[in-house]
Design a protein around this motif. Structure first.
Motif, PDB file in Angstrom:
ATOM      1  N   SER A   4      -0.469   1.386 -14.972  1.00 15.75           N
ATOM      2  CA  SER A   4      -1.027   2.827 -14.742  1.00 15.75           C
ATOM      3  C   SER A   4      -0.269   3.863 -15.573  1.00 15.75           C
ATOM      4  N   ASP A  16     -14.617   2.708 -15.727  1.00 14.17           N
ATOM      5  CA  ASP A  16     -14.503   1.595 -14.723  1.00 14.17           C
ATOM      6  C   ASP A  16     -13.266   0.840 -14.945  1.00 14.17           C
ATOM      7  N   VAL A  24       0.811  -1.064  -0.183  1.00 15.36           N
ATOM      8  CA  VAL A  24       0.107  -0.121   0.011  1.00 15.36           C
ATOM      9  C   VAL A  24       0.964   1.260   0.074  1.00 15.36           C
ATOM     10  N   VAL A  46       2.349   1.726  -3.544  1.00 16.46           N
ATOM     11  CA  VAL A  46       1.288   2.200  -4.424  1.00 16.46           C
ATOM     12  C   VAL A  46       1.020   3.508  -4.332  1.00 16.46           C
ATOM     13  N   LEU A 102      -4.807   0.100 -10.932  1.00 22.38           N
ATOM     14  CA  LEU A 102      -4.328   0.974 -10.034  1.00 22.38           C
ATOM     15  C   LEU A 102      -2.907   0.288  -9.197  1.00 22.38           C
ATOM     16  N   LEU A 103      -3.103  -1.012  -9.157  1.00 24.72           N
ATOM     17  CA  LEU A 103      -2.151  -1.515  -8.514  1.00 24.72           C
ATOM     18  C   LEU A 103      -1.009  -2.297  -9.100  1.00 24.72           C
ATOM     19  N   ASP A 104      -0.998  -1.630 -10.557  1.00 32.31           N
ATOM     20  CA  ASP A 104       0.213  -1.927 -11.324  1.00 32.31           C
ATOM     21  C   ASP A 104       0.782  -0.639 -12.017  1.00 32.31           C
ATOM     22  N   SER A 121      -9.979   0.237 -12.059  1.00 34.31           N
ATOM     23  CA  SER A 121      -9.957  -0.941 -11.504  1.00 34.31           C
ATOM     24  C   SER A 121      -8.638  -1.488 -10.645  1.00 34.31           C
ATOM     25  N   SER A 122      -8.488  -2.305  -9.867  1.00 31.02           N
ATOM     26  CA  SER A 122      -7.631  -2.636  -9.127  1.00 31.02           C
ATOM     27  C   SER A 122      -6.254  -3.027 -10.191  1.00 31.02           C
ATOM     28  N   ASP A 123      -6.617  -3.672 -11.372  1.00 34.12           N
ATOM     29  CA  ASP A 123      -5.715  -4.277 -12.159  1.00 34.12           C
ATOM     30  C   ASP A 123      -4.880  -3.044 -12.662  1.00 34.12           C
TER      31      ASP A 123
END
Length: 361
Positions: A277, A263, A57, A60, A271-273, A267-269
């Protein structure tokens, strides 16, 4: 049960090593007799997986902060809002004017063939929407491109011609005077840019109730849900000639596509990459132009509103029209607004009330 055995004091290295060895021996003996050991580290109560998650976290957030600052510095701005005599007063809430520009000047011949577009270089727009955010959640209102409205200095014509004749400022003024709403923010997405954003996301999932085939846009899709790449998504959103509802059917597909893109970007796919991003942001910033005062914080708020609408948490509708296909000499087939219904809709938005029409998803 005795008191915890304190660790040895640190003095010289030799004395410390000897004292440390004696402390470990006493600790083992004490633990065998049931005495508590030395106090644990203050983070040791956390499960290892939670510690790992906290670290992720932090990384990120740090990456997100860097991307935010980088994106803020790379926003492209255009003069889109201006004062003039008789401009509507500011109402409650915030109004965005969202425009899809279909300029083809930067398309290669191969891209024109892939996207089923001609060689025209006229600056025009297929998509005009007003996004209102207020106390009752977001409301997205589509203004069909064939809407028949007065264009300042040009008489009554199709609303999209304001963009061709005078760019963002004339279009914004036209929308303000036709709706009575003051436009607070402006965002324009280019024709090719939307394709690149969808491809950077790895495609978007779109669903069709019925098969759609339109030779002019290149759309040829069976009923059902499927993941579309950039050219396919654009063909889906541009199709209107094979749709019995014409421009009214197209605006629904445009809203669906914009919601799917919003959407996907949230997505987490993505935002967490961080590398992904960055690729998505690169494509989005290349496609996007905003008014002179818009910033990333406002864009993120607009994106949240669009995602809320895509998830069913807001309202999406089209300005009421009299009937499709009204012919006007010298102008062609137009969509005149139904005056009473349009006035009630825009009055509700000005006062940030719930709109008097049902959601038109």
């Amino acid at each position: 049960m005795g008191r915890p055995i304190p660790p040895p004091p640190a003095s010289s290295p030799t004395t410390y090593r000897a004292a440390r060895a004696r402390w470990w021996h006493r600790r083992r003996v004490a633990r065998s007799l049931g005495a508590p050991g030395p106090p644990r580290h203050r983070w040791s109560w956390l499960p290892p997986t939670l510690v790992t998650l906290l670290v992720l976290v932090i990384l990120v957030v740090a990456g997100g902060a860097w991307l935010y600052i980088w994106a803020e510095g790379n926003l492209r701005h255009v003069a889109a809002l201006g004062d003039y005599a008789g401009r509507p007063a500011a109402g409650k809430g915030t109004n965005w004017l969202l425009v899809g520009s279909d300029s083809r000047s930067q398309l290669t011949p191969q891209q024109r063939r892939d996207l089923h577009v001609g060689n025209g270089r006229v600056q025009n727009t297929d998509t005009i929407m007003v996004l209102h955010s207020g106390d009752h959640g977001p409301t997205l209102v589509s203004l069909p491109r064939d809407s028949y409205v007065p264009i300042p200095g040009h008489g009554s014509r199709k609303i999209n011609e304001a963009f061709a004749d005078g760019g963002p400022q004339l279009l914004t003024r036209t929308v303000e005077q036709a709706t009575g709403l003051r436009i607070d923010r402006y965002a324009e997405v280019s024709f090719l840019g939307l394709v690149q954003v969808v491809d950077a996301l790895g495609g978007v999932r779109l669903c069709l109730d019925e098969p759609l085939k339109d030779e002019k846009s290149g759309a040829d899709f069976p009923a059902g849900c499927r993941r579309m790449n950039g050219p396919q998504a654009l063909a889906y959103a541009r199709a209107r000639y094979a749709d019995p509802n014409g421009d009214l059917g197209r605006v629904k597909r445009q809203r669906q596509l914009i919601g799917a893109v919003a959407d996907g970007m949230a997505s987490s796919d993505v935002l967490l990459d961080p590398p992904r991003s960055k690729r998505v942001l690169d494509a989005a910033l290349a496609a996007l132009t905003v008014d002179e005062d818009a910033d990333m914080a406002e864009l993120l708020g607009m994106g949240r509103s669009m995602r809320q609408i895509a998830g069913g948490g807001g309202t999406a509708t089209t300005v009421p029209v009299v009937r499709p296909g009204v012919m006007v000499g010298g102008v062609g087939s137009v969509l005149p607004w139904e005056e009473n219904g349009a006035n009630r809709l825009f009055q509700a938005l000005r006062e940030d009330d719930r709109i008097p029409t049902s959601a038109d998803k």
